[in-house]
Design a protein around this motif. Structure first.
Motif, PDB file in Angstrom:
ATOM      1  N   CYS A 120       0.834  -1.202   0.000  1.00 26.80           N
ATOM      2  CA  CYS A 120       0.000   0.000   0.000  1.00 26.80           C
ATOM      3  C   CYS A 120       0.864   1.246   0.000  1.00 26.80           C
ATOM      4  O   CYS A 120       0.533   2.235  -0.663  1.00 26.80           O
ATOM      5  N   ASP A 121       1.975   1.202   0.739  1.00 28.23           N
ATOM      6  CA  ASP A 121       2.928   2.316   0.697  1.00 28.23           C
ATOM      7  C   ASP A 121       3.404   2.543  -0.727  1.00 28.23           C
ATOM      8  O   ASP A 121       3.417   3.677  -1.226  1.00 28.23           O
ATOM      9  N   ALA A 122       3.816   1.441  -1.371  1.00 27.57           N
ATOM     10  CA  ALA A 122       4.318   1.557  -2.738  1.00 27.57           C
ATOM     11  C   ALA A 122       3.244   2.147  -3.642  1.00 27.57           C
ATOM     12  O   ALA A 122       3.508   3.052  -4.435  1.00 27.57           O
ATOM     13  N   ALA A 123       2.006   1.649  -3.513  1.00 29.71           N
ATOM     14  CA  ALA A 123       0.919   2.141  -4.354  1.00 29.71           C
ATOM     15  C   ALA A 123       0.686   3.620  -4.104  1.00 29.71           C
ATOM     16  O   ALA A 123       0.459   4.388  -5.042  1.00 29.71           O
ATOM     17  N   ALA A 124       0.774   4.045  -2.839  1.00 31.95           N
ATOM     18  CA  ALA A 124       0.536   5.459  -2.521  1.00 31.95           C
ATOM     19  C   ALA A 124       1.601   6.333  -3.180  1.00 31.95           C
ATOM     20  O   ALA A 124       1.276   7.354  -3.786  1.00 31.95           O
ATOM     21  N   THR A 125       2.871   5.917  -3.111  1.00 32.09           N
ATOM     22  CA  THR A 125       3.902   6.755  -3.725  1.00 32.09           C
ATOM     23  C   THR A 125       3.810   6.711  -5.250  1.00 32.09           C
ATOM     24  O   THR A 125       4.392   7.533  -5.923  1.00 32.09           O
ATOM     25  N   LEU A 126       3.078   5.729  -5.771  1.00 33.16           N
ATOM     26  CA  LEU A 126       2.886   5.668  -7.221  1.00 33.16           C
ATOM     27  C   LEU A 126       1.610   6.388  -7.650  1.00 33.16           C
ATOM     28  O   LEU A 126       1.169   6.269  -8.790  1.00 33.16           O
ATOM     29  N   GLY A 127       0.997   7.079  -6.717  1.00 30.88           N
ATOM     30  CA  GLY A 127      -0.128   7.903  -7.087  1.00 30.88           C
ATOM     31  C   GLY A 127      -1.499   7.278  -6.936  1.00 30.88           C
ATOM     32  O   GLY A 127      -2.470   7.807  -7.466  1.00 30.88           O
ATOM     33  N   ALA A 128      -1.599   6.146  -6.210  1.00 27.04           N
ATOM     34  CA  ALA A 128      -2.915   5.526  -6.025  1.00 27.04           C
ATOM     35  C   ALA A 128      -3.638   6.217  -4.870  1.00 27.04           C
ATOM     36  O   ALA A 128      -3.128   6.269  -3.756  1.00 27.04           O
ATOM     37  N   ALA A 129      -4.821   6.736  -5.145  1.00 23.51           N
ATOM     38  CA  ALA A 129      -5.627   7.389  -4.111  1.00 23.51           C
ATOM     39  C   ALA A 129      -6.170   6.324  -3.155  1.00 23.51           C
ATOM     40  O   ALA A 129      -6.147   5.141  -3.482  1.00 23.51           O
ATOM     41  N   PRO A 130      -6.665   6.741  -1.966  1.00 25.38           N
ATOM     42  CA  PRO A 130      -7.103   5.754  -0.976  1.00 25.38           C
ATOM     43  C   PRO A 130      -8.013   4.659  -1.530  1.00 25.38           C
ATOM     44  O   PRO A 130      -7.753   3.473  -1.351  1.00 25.38           O
ATOM     45  N   LEU A 131      -9.083   5.071  -2.234  1.00 28.35           N
ATOM     46  CA  LEU A 131     -10.021   4.067  -2.727  1.00 28.35           C
ATOM     47  C   LEU A 131      -9.360   3.177  -3.773  1.00 28.35           C
ATOM     48  O   LEU A 131      -9.607   1.978  -3.845  1.00 28.35           O
ATOM     49  N   GLN A 132      -8.464   3.771  -4.585  1.00 30.18           N
ATOM     50  CA  GLN A 132      -7.756   2.979  -5.591  1.00 30.18           C
ATOM     51  C   GLN A 132      -6.868   1.941  -4.926  1.00 30.18           C
ATOM     52  O   GLN A 132      -6.679   0.847  -5.454  1.00 30.18           O
ATOM     53  N   ARG A 133      -6.309   2.287  -3.752  1.00 30.30           N
ATOM     54  CA  ARG A 133      -5.468   1.307  -3.063  1.00 30.30           C
ATOM     55  C   ARG A 133      -6.305   0.093  -2.644  1.00 30.30           C
ATOM     56  O   ARG A 133      -5.850  -1.038  -2.693  1.00 30.30           O
ATOM     57  N   ILE A 134      -7.542   0.370  -2.214  1.00 23.19           N
ATOM     58  CA  ILE A 134      -8.412  -0.747  -1.828  1.00 23.19           C
ATOM     59  C   ILE A 134      -8.768  -1.592  -3.052  1.00 23.19           C
ATOM     60  O   ILE A 134      -8.656  -2.810  -3.037  1.00 23.19           O
ATOM     61  N   THR A 135      -9.184  -0.929  -4.135  1.00 23.85           N
ATOM     62  CA  THR A 135      -9.684  -1.704  -5.271  1.00 23.85           C
ATOM     63  C   THR A 135      -8.572  -2.280  -6.135  1.00 23.85           C
ATOM     64  O   THR A 135      -8.746  -3.325  -6.731  1.00 23.85           O
ATOM     65  N   HIS A 136      -7.420  -1.608  -6.214  1.00 30.19           N
ATOM     66  CA  HIS A 136      -6.368  -2.091  -7.108  1.00 30.19           C
ATOM     67  C   HIS A 136      -5.270  -2.847  -6.407  1.00 30.19           C
ATOM     68  O   HIS A 136      -4.449  -3.474  -7.051  1.00 30.19           O
ATOM     69  N   VAL A 137      -5.190  -2.756  -5.102  1.00 26.13           N
ATOM     70  CA  VAL A 137      -4.124  -3.473  -4.390  1.00 26.13           C
ATOM     71  C   VAL A 137      -4.700  -4.459  -3.384  1.00 26.13           C
ATOM     72  O   VAL A 137      -4.510  -5.663  -3.499  1.00 26.13           O
TER      73      VAL A 137
END
Lengths: 275, 364, 351
Positions: free
Chosen positions: B261-278
């Motif tokens: 989730c950290d990696a996804a956040a630094t790659l520009g994934a918004a909170p909801l995107q982190r849930i749905t894409h990660v």
């Protein structure tokens, strides 16, 4: 049973959508979801008079407990405890031995053996019991022994699975390290393997105990009404109307001891055992 | 052992020899092989067609009746007549050859041909009707129950997986409150379903706790317990199994999800995107496995539909146990047939689930 | 894709810790420059990167990028990419989709995101591996994908958190070349964390030395090596020679004699620091001072020779000086040799 939780990173924390208010609301809803069905049970267990429109009991009393005591609570408690303990005592070592032998078998044979051991999970318990009942009757197996036997079979998948996953995460090199440090084979088992597998053993035994403690269908069909366990008493109370207090009291007596056991297990784990 | 060649039959001293076995061993073996081949092929074909016909009869109310009537009609026809009819149909200059317009040459030799096709066809034709009617007879009563059980299992699994995933995400994300949610969900795991059913009864019945809280004790409150949608049954399963699903997901993700989730956040994934894409794709295998376990369990569980369900149509396990305990001796086999149906439904679910899981792994 | 990063008086403490991991840290990184944070594990260097990326909220202080305060900006909107020590490739996505992740998050179509991802895979020379899954890659390949994935975000700042520490030395050299290539082509602003002083020297224009949550010194690579601010900095950068002595009026007196040092050093007790690489061994009597050889240690192509200074001084313990010389000199223990170094570059630090 509770997986160890790491401190979640803030990116994870902010992943929950809805802002602080939404997150609090979601937490409350989840806690409500998991506790809701047990709330009326807890209330009915201490309710005296509680007529329909009233949201909370009008009077409180221990009536339910005394009526439960008079309708055979204690013998049922004893029977359930014995059944649970019996299943745990038999299914835990069997599960351990099965898991160890699966690990030693070549992969080609290990797969089908594991499949057979896990098969009772796939078969609905009532079907398993109905089939076996005929055999048990023909073989003149006493009802109580039959119930115990079938419950051990039902519990085996759980104990095997517990030991399988514990052994999968268990590194044989721990024992090799112990041997290279001068421990004999027996010492390395006593001082390395057993302590490392304690947690898995207690979890397996707990699950096996639960299978015996909470069983209804096997006791119903194979026990043929001779074995009055707690769930049997509860089922007859719950299926009739107007027995709310009794149902609630019996439910609590079924639920609370395993919860206490679980808490105890978790507390001992916190005192620095390796998972 | 057979008697040897004695000049006047059945007189004189009996001698024993293996001559009749060995003199024409090849022919004997060949005949045996042919018979076995015919039997195996006919059985296979009859069972396949019979099962298909049975499924059709059970699934289609009107057309199924017609199929049932036709297949029942073939039962009294003796095999001799059947063989004659098949001969007329399949011979070199038979009916089929004429329809297809190839009366001489071209048409394969079914009758007396190398593969015994006409023989196998005759057996398959007549016996498939028998197989179909046997299956229909044993299943007809269970099918209603099967549908109810499948509905309960599917609805419960869906709900349990949804709530379980939400709970798991919450547990993984929130440091303090998550621990509390994890504790209450773990606490529901050791509660037997029987107790859960009793508790849900106290909660959802007509004059139950919820009706009282909402202030509509008589009338107005929907019939959850014993109601047409099996709501109380589904609620009980969803309640208990969502805790199981949540803990399985948390167990499988606890180690990896934070860093990803950290990696996804630094790659520009918004909170909801982190849930749905990660989180969701990572949880999918655990979700599928636990969902399959929940489905198979709820399909074969007795206590909950017995306490909270309707009397008619009955769920499969309830029907089986009732028939099994009945005084009527005829009902035992029916109970066994019902049990077998639910075992088979479970097996189909497991096989289908495992295939789906393999796909899911293949996708990753 | 390069911006100026300013960290202003940042302090941070984890909720379950007793002490601050970061204490009042200020650091400026100019656009397109590369700064290495060098420190032992536990010095707080990774935390500093997490604060810059927005993964931790600092207890105090500001993170400014091109003068804009990022307080309250979540990590996904900072435009700062972080390459972690562990590659953290998403196991449910193949290589190209991992690299395309940020473009997908930004709402681009799958095709467009993949096309762009392939360009970055080409940059790290992994285009042929686009449809592999993360578990089919070697450690070095995984880390290269991780780097490509971060670059594909087209970040204003690229943060590297010990990304090469788990690779073997040959792969590490490859990665150094790759980073140099990336610096030439994309000129990103880089802040990297490492505990390897060689890695820091190779990859960075300047090094900031971190110790227990404080920045001890920040400066260009040669400055850190030859003109350290303190004994701690000298030690963290691998300096071995610390000759105790006294400074009066810019002259350091010690067992090595009186040596003119920099003017900025205060009078009083001070250590003379001389990089062992700059010390030469000459025949006795021709150097700055003579010493007898105490130990000879092979370091591969170089040899580390340690001498005990032997000029009749009664300093206890005996003053030692080490020299890293090329090859394997023909010397033996106890032999008396001369020690020589560039006296005009002598550097002292106050103790």
């Amino acid at each position: 049973m509770i997986p160890t939780l790491q401190r979640p990173p803030p990116s994870m924390r902010t992943s929950m959508p809805g802002g602080a208010a939404g997150r609090t609301l979601m937490g409350l809803l989840l806690i409500l979801w998991f506790t809701l069905p047990m709330i009326p049970v807890a209330l009915w267990a201490v309710a005296g008079r509680w007529h329909a429109p009233a949201v909370l009991p009008q009077t409180y009393s221990w009536e339910g407990w005394s009526s439960a005591a008079s309708s055979g609570l204690f013998p049922a408690l004893l029977a359930s405890a014995l059944l649970g303990a019996g299943v745990a005592i038999l299914a835990t070592p069997l599960g351990f031995m099965a898991a160890v032998s699966i690990r030693r078998l070549p992969r080609r044979y290990a797969r089908p053996v594991e499949g057979i051991l896990l098969a009772p999970l796939a078969i609905p318990p009532f079907a398993l019991v109905m089939g076996m009942n005929v055999v048990l009757l023909r073989a003149h197996v006493p009802a109580a022994a039959g119930v115990l036997l079938l419950l051990v079979v039902t519990a085996l998948p759980y104990t095997v699975f517990m030991f399988r996953s514990a052994l999968a995460g268990y590194d044989d090199r721990f024992e090799e390290a112990a041997r290279s440090l001068g421990a004999s084979k027996a010492q390395s088992i006593r001082h390395v393997r057993l302590p490392l597998l304690t947690a898995a053993t207690s979890r397996a035994a707990f699950l096996a105990f639960l299978v015996g403690w909470g069983d209804y269908i096997v006791t119903l069909i194979v026990g043929g009404g001779q074995l009055r366990t707690l769930p049997m008493t509860l089922a007859s109370a719950a299926s009739a109307t107007g027995n709310e207090q009794l149902t609630a009291v019996l439910s609590l007596t079924v639920v609370l001891p395993p919860l206490a056991l679980l808490t105890a297990l978790l507390l001992t784990r916190r005192h620095g055992r390796i998972r | 052992m057979s008697p040897g060649p004695a000049t006047p039959p059945f007189t004189g001293p009996a001698t024993f020899t293996l001559e009749p076995w060995t003199s024409n061993a090849g022919g004997l073996a060949r005949s045996a092989a042919v018979s076995l081949y015919i039997a195996a092929a006919s059985t296979l074909l009859a069972c396949t067609v019979g099962f298909a016909a049975a499924a059709y009869i059970l699934a289609m109310p009107r057309a199924g009746r017609l199929v049932a009537a036709v297949s029942a009609a073939t039962i009294p026809i003796p095999h001799l007549i059947g063989a004659g009819a098949v001969g007329l149909l399949l011979s070199d200059a038979g009916f089929l050859a004429r329809i297809l317009g190839m009366p001489d040459g071209g048409f394969p030799t079914f009758v007396g041909g190398p593969f015994w096709s006409a023989v196998i066809f005759e057996y398959a034709w007549k016996e498939s009707a028998f197989v179909a009617l046997v299956i229909v007879g044993s299943l007809a009563r269970s099918v209603g129950g099967l549908c109810v059980s499948l509905y309960i299992a599917a609805a419960s699994t869906l709900l349990a997986c949804t709530v379980g995933f939400a709970a798991a995400a919450y547990i993984l994300a929130m440091p303090r409150a998550g621990r509390l949610v994890a504790a209450v969900s773990a606490a529901t795991i050791p509660i037997p379903h029987l107790i859960g059913a009793g508790a849900v009864g106290l909660l959802l019945s007509d004059a139950g706790f919820l009706a009282r809280i909402l202030g509509m004790p008589d009338g107005g409150f929907p019939t959850f317990v014993g109601g047409p949608f099996w709501s109380a049954v589904i609620f009980e399963y969803a309640w208990k199994e969502s805790a199981f699903v949540a803990l399985v997901i948390v167990g499988s993700l606890a180690r990896s999800v934070g860093g990803l989730c950290d990696a996804a956040a630094t790659l520009g994934a918004a909170p909801l995107q982190r849930i749905t894409h990660v989180v969701l794709p990572l949880a999918l295998p655990a979700l599928a496995v636990s969902g399959l376990i929940v489905f198979v369990y709820t399909l074969g569980s007795y206590e909950v539909p017995w306490l909270l369900g309707r009397i008619s149509p009955e769920a499969l396990p309830v029907r089986a146990v009732r028939l099994f305990g009945s005084i009527d001796l005829d009902s035992r086999p029916q109970a066994m047939a019902t049990a077998l149906v639910s075992v088979m439904a479970g097996a189909v679910a497991i096989i289908g689930g495992l295939i789906l899981l393999r796909r899911l792994r293949g996708l990753r | 894709m390069s911006s100026r990063l300013e960290l202003k008086t940042i302090s941070h403490r984890y909720s379950d810790a007793k002490e601050d991991v970061l204490k009042d840290i200020s650091l400026t990184v100019e656009a397109s420059r590369s700064v290495a944070l060098l420190g032992a594990s536990g010095s707080g260097k990774s935390t500093l990167l997490r604060v810059a990326a927005g993964l931790e909220n600092p207890a105090a202080g500001k993170v400014l990028v091109d003068g804009e305060d990022l307080a309250g900006t979540p990590p996904d909107r900072r435009g700062i990419a972080l390459v972690f020590q562990n590659p953290l490739l998403f196991p449910h996505l193949n290589v190209v989709d991992n690299v395309a992740f940020s473009a997908r998050m930004a709402g681009f179509s799958r095709r467009r995101a993949r096309r762009q991802a392939l360009e970055y895979l080409d940059l790290v020379q992994l285009q042929d591996f686009a449809h592999r899954h993360p578990w089919q890659l070697s450690g070095g390949q995984e880390q290269r994908v991780s780097l490509a994935r971060a670059l594909a975000r087209q970040p204003r700042l690229l943060l590297l958190d010990e990304p090469f520490s788990s690779l073997d030395s040959r792969l590490r050299e490859d990665m150094y070349n790759l980073v140099s290539l990336i610096r030439e082509q994309l000129e990103p602003t880089i802040v990297m964390v490492t505990h390897d002083r060689r890695e820091a020297s190779v990859l960075a224009d300047s090094i900031a030395v971190l110790d227990t949550g404080r920045i001890l010194q920040h400066g260009p690579v040669p400055q850190l090596h030859y003109r350290p601010d303190s004994l701690a900095v000298s030690r963290i950068l691998g300096g071995l020679n610390e000759i105790p002595g006294e400074v009066t009026g810019g002259i350091h007196s010690s067992a090595l004699g009186r040596i003119k040092v920099q003017d900025t050093v205060d009078d009083g007790a001070a250590y003379l620091v001389i990089r062992q690489e700059t010390v030469n061994l000459v025949s006795a009597g021709t150097g700055v001072v003579d010493g007898s050889i105490a130990s000879i240690k092979s370091m591969g192509a170089h040899t580390l020779v340690t001498l005990t200074i032997d000029n009749g001084s009664t300093a206890k313990p005996a003053v030692r000086i080490s020299a890293e010389v090329v090859g394997a000199p023909d010397l033996s223990i106890g032999e008396l040799v001369g020690v020589d170094f560039e006296k005009s570059a002598a550097w002292a630090v106050n103790s």
